[in-house]
Design a protein around this motif. Structure first.
Motif, PDB file in Angstrom:
ATOM      1  N   ASP A   1      -4.596  -2.949  -4.083  1.00 58.13           N
ATOM      2  CA  ASP A   1      -3.637  -4.018  -3.795  1.00 58.13           C
ATOM      3  C   ASP A   1      -2.236  -3.468  -3.562  1.00 58.13           C
ATOM      4  O   ASP A   1      -1.229  -4.143  -3.807  1.00 58.13           O
ATOM      5  N   VAL A   2      -2.144  -2.257  -3.064  1.00 59.33           N
ATOM      6  CA  VAL A   2      -0.870  -1.573  -2.907  1.00 59.33           C
ATOM      7  C   VAL A   2      -1.012  -0.515  -1.817  1.00 59.33           C
ATOM      8  O   VAL A   2      -2.119  -0.061  -1.516  1.00 59.33           O
ATOM      9  N   GLY A   3       0.107  -0.135  -1.216  1.00 57.72           N
ATOM     10  CA  GLY A   3       0.088   0.970  -0.267  1.00 57.72           C
ATOM     11  C   GLY A   3      -0.079   0.540   1.180  1.00 57.72           C
ATOM     12  O   GLY A   3      -0.001  -0.640   1.518  1.00 57.72           O
ATOM     13  N   LEU A   4      -0.321   1.539   2.034  1.00 54.91           N
ATOM     14  CA  LEU A   4      -0.454   1.313   3.473  1.00 54.91           C
ATOM     15  C   LEU A   4      -1.791   1.791   3.992  1.00 54.91           C
ATOM     16  O   LEU A   4      -1.908   2.284   5.112  1.00 54.91           O
ATOM     17  N   SER A   5      -2.831   1.645   3.158  1.00 55.61           N
ATOM     18  CA  SER A   5      -4.182   1.933   3.637  1.00 55.61           C
ATOM     19  C   SER A   5      -4.596   0.877   4.654  1.00 55.61           C
ATOM     20  O   SER A   5      -4.016  -0.212   4.705  1.00 55.61           O
ATOM     21  N   ARG A   6      -5.598   1.193   5.447  1.00 57.53           N
ATOM     22  CA  ARG A   6      -6.127   0.205   6.395  1.00 57.53           C
ATOM     23  C   ARG A   6      -6.582  -1.052   5.651  1.00 57.53           C
ATOM     24  O   ARG A   6      -6.297  -2.178   6.086  1.00 57.53           O
ATOM     25  N   LYS A   7      -7.266  -0.864   4.536  1.00 59.90           N
ATOM     26  CA  LYS A   7      -7.764  -2.006   3.772  1.00 59.90           C
ATOM     27  C   LYS A   7      -6.624  -2.912   3.332  1.00 59.90           C
ATOM     28  O   LYS A   7      -6.678  -4.138   3.536  1.00 59.90           O
ATOM     29  N   HIS A   8      -5.578  -2.319   2.752  1.00 64.45           N
ATOM     30  CA  HIS A   8      -4.490  -3.157   2.229  1.00 64.45           C
ATOM     31  C   HIS A   8      -3.713  -3.835   3.355  1.00 64.45           C
ATOM     32  O   HIS A   8      -3.321  -5.005   3.231  1.00 64.45           O
ATOM     33  N   ILE A   9      -3.481  -3.129   4.447  1.00 67.15           N
ATOM     34  CA  ILE A   9      -2.758  -3.737   5.570  1.00 67.15           C
ATOM     35  C   ILE A   9      -3.534  -4.907   6.153  1.00 67.15           C
ATOM     36  O   ILE A   9      -2.983  -5.999   6.383  1.00 67.15           O
ATOM     37  N   MET A  10      -4.821  -4.707   6.392  1.00 63.93           N
ATOM     38  CA  MET A  10      -5.637  -5.766   7.003  1.00 63.93           C
ATOM     39  C   MET A  10      -5.729  -6.994   6.100  1.00 63.93           C
ATOM     40  O   MET A  10      -5.663  -8.139   6.564  1.00 63.93           O
ATOM     41  N   GLU A  11      -5.876  -6.769   4.816  1.00 64.92           N
ATOM     42  CA  GLU A  11      -5.958  -7.900   3.889  1.00 64.92           C
ATOM     43  C   GLU A  11      -4.600  -8.556   3.687  1.00 64.92           C
ATOM     44  O   GLU A  11      -4.504  -9.785   3.580  1.00 64.92           O
ATOM     45  N   SER A  12      -3.554  -7.741   3.671  1.00 63.19           N
ATOM     46  CA  SER A  12      -2.217  -8.274   3.409  1.00 63.19           C
ATOM     47  C   SER A  12      -1.700  -9.132   4.552  1.00 63.19           C
ATOM     48  O   SER A  12      -1.070 -10.169   4.317  1.00 63.19           O
ATOM     49  N   ILE A  13      -1.932  -8.711   5.802  1.00 63.51           N
ATOM     50  CA  ILE A  13      -1.434  -9.519   6.909  1.00 63.51           C
ATOM     51  C   ILE A  13      -2.108 -10.884   6.925  1.00 63.51           C
ATOM     52  O   ILE A  13      -1.453 -11.907   7.182  1.00 63.51           O
ATOM     53  N   ASN A  14      -3.389 -10.934   6.603  1.00 62.43           N
ATOM     54  CA  ASN A  14      -4.082 -12.221   6.581  1.00 62.43           C
ATOM     55  C   ASN A  14      -3.500 -13.140   5.504  1.00 62.43           C
ATOM     56  O   ASN A  14      -3.294 -14.335   5.725  1.00 62.43           O
ATOM     57  N   GLY A  15      -3.214 -12.566   4.329  1.00 58.10           N
ATOM     58  CA  GLY A  15      -2.614 -13.357   3.267  1.00 58.10           C
ATOM     59  C   GLY A  15      -1.224 -13.838   3.628  1.00 58.10           C
ATOM     60  O   GLY A  15      -0.867 -14.995   3.377  1.00 58.10           O
ATOM     61  N   SER A  16      -0.440 -12.960   4.243  1.00 58.14           N
ATOM     62  CA  SER A  16       0.924 -13.338   4.626  1.00 58.14           C
ATOM     63  C   SER A  16       0.918 -14.469   5.643  1.00 58.14           C
ATOM     64  O   SER A  16       1.719 -15.408   5.554  1.00 58.14           O
ATOM     65  N   LEU A  17       0.032 -14.396   6.626  1.00 61.74           N
ATOM     66  CA  LEU A  17      -0.015 -15.444   7.648  1.00 61.74           C
ATOM     67  C   LEU A  17      -0.385 -16.797   7.045  1.00 61.74           C
ATOM     68  O   LEU A  17       0.181 -17.833   7.426  1.00 61.74           O
ATOM     69  N   LYS A  18      -1.314 -16.802   6.103  1.00 59.78           N
ATOM     70  CA  LYS A  18      -1.680 -18.063   5.440  1.00 59.78           C
ATOM     71  C   LYS A  18      -0.497 -18.641   4.680  1.00 59.78           C
ATOM     72  O   LYS A  18      -0.207 -19.838   4.759  1.00 59.78           O
ATOM     73  N   ARG A  19       0.189 -17.780   3.934  1.00 60.69           N
ATOM     74  CA  ARG A  19       1.314 -18.270   3.118  1.00 60.69           C
ATOM     75  C   ARG A  19       2.481 -18.717   3.991  1.00 60.69           C
ATOM     76  O   ARG A  19       3.176 -19.689   3.654  1.00 60.69           O
ATOM     77  N   LEU A  20       2.718 -18.015   5.077  1.00 59.20           N
ATOM     78  CA  LEU A  20       3.818 -18.361   5.971  1.00 59.20           C
ATOM     79  C   LEU A  20       3.457 -19.498   6.929  1.00 59.20           C
ATOM     80  O   LEU A  20       4.310 -19.966   7.696  1.00 59.20           O
ATOM     81  N   ARG A  21       2.202 -19.909   6.926  1.00 62.99           N
ATOM     82  CA  ARG A  21       1.720 -21.025   7.743  1.00 62.99           C
ATOM     83  C   ARG A  21       1.976 -20.783   9.230  1.00 62.99           C
ATOM     84  O   ARG A  21       2.485 -21.640   9.948  1.00 62.99           O
TER      85      ARG A  21
END
Length: 336
Positions: A92-112
């Motif tokens: 749940d931290v860093g700039l791995s492919r896994k964290h970036i891909m999961e984080s952008i999806n979460g950010s888009l949902k929260r930012l609507r």
């Protein structure tokens, strides 16, 4: 409101950017946060900066709610990825492919929203190959989730390496988000010259030095109640480097300069950073709408060489300009 190109791209942003670090979801209630966003929109601000780590994702949700109903095409929304979020597990931290891909999806949902205009690496990740990070960023651009990419608090060498990989991958790395103010000038020696060469702009945070440059903190006097310096949720730690009588005394010498110009000390501070031609925008925060109204008046204010020289003389040797501070303040490994 004045607008500037971000890097060598065709994207224009408002030169005053509203940011919600240490405020939304933390220092202020949601109604107050929404009022600040409305004040920013009314003042002509179109660019909004946040990050998934702010208030452990809550700040993104507050901003998304506050901007709901606005014409999306008329806004520029920025967010970031790197620091621990959610339950703060090992991925749940860093700039791995896994964290970036999961984080952008979460950010888009929260930012609507379906996309963000700018997605930024919030720090450099020494535990992930840079090639992996930049490939992941390129992929989220190609998926249409991100329009442009940027970095925050990277050294000049790191920016150069990331920019080269982005170019090879056919995506645009156009921004750097460092701390920058009259008191904290560490980017001027290396980061700014490198970014000028590469066509990368600065969007700077803490142009008012977390409130110190407003002049409200007086040497030898008690801290103002409810101020950033009394905030136990993180604000006091960030402002601590400036909270000594030498710095605070020098800052008071800026008041006659601002008075002569007919502007506030906060406006003087924001106008100063905007005077750097590599700066595309200055991020302001607020806990009250009137702070937004006040600080946005710095847009379009031009400080001549004489004023800038007077500022340098007033501040003297309390200015921090060591370019090595960027690397020194960056995490050497992912935070636990």
């Amino acid at each position: 409101m004045e607008f500037r190109h971000l890097g060598n791209s065709g994207l224009k942003i408002s030169e005053i950017i509203y940011g919600n670090w240490l405020t939304h979801g933390s220092q202020v209630e949601n109604d107050a946060a929404t009022a600040c966003v409305r004040a920013a929109l009314d003042a002509g601000i179109t660019s909004f900066d946040t990050a998934d780590v702010y208030a452990n994702t809550v700040a993104e949700s507050v901003l998304g709610d506050a901007l709901a109903g606005e014409r999306r095409e008329s806004l520029e929304i920025f967010t970031k990825v790197y620091w621990p979020t959610g339950p703060k597990g090992h991925n749940d931290v860093g700039l791995s492919r896994k964290h970036i891909m999961e984080s952008i999806n979460g950010s888009l949902k929260r930012l609507r929203t379906d996309y963000v205009d700018l997605y930024q690496a919030h720090r450099y990740d020494h535990e992930t190959p840079l090639e992996e990070t930049m490939q992941a960023f390129a992929d989220v651009v190609r998926q249409g989730k991100v329009l442009y990419i940027g970095v925050s608090e990277w050294t000049a060498d790191q920016i150069r390496a990331g920019h080269a990989l982005a170019k090879d991958l056919g995506v645009q790395l156009i921004s750097s988000q460092p701390q920058y103010s009259m008191l904290w000038r560490v980017i001027e020696g290396e980061v700014v010259p490198t970014c000028r060469e590469l066509g990368v702009s600065q969007i700077v945070w803490s142009p008012i030095a977390q409130g110190v440059l407003t002049g409200k903190y007086l040497p030898g006097q008690p801290l103002p109640e409810g101020s950033r310096a009394t905030d136990t949720k993180g604000g006091a730690n960030m402002i601590a480097r400036f909270m000594n009588d030498d710095v605070l005394g020098r800052v008071q010498e800026l008041k006659p300069i601002a008075d002569d110009l007919g502007i506030s000390m906060a406006q003087l501070a924001v106008a100063w950073v905007l005077g750097n031609d590599n700066v595309a925008g200055a991020i302001i925060g607020a806990s009250r709408p009137e702070q937004v109204v006040e600080n946005v008046k710095a847009s379009g204010v031009v400080l001549d060489a004489g004023v800038r020289a007077a500022i340098d003389e007033a501040l003297g040797d309390v200015v921090q300009a060591d370019p090595g501070m960027t690397a020194k303040n960056a995490p050497a490994s992912r935070p636990a």
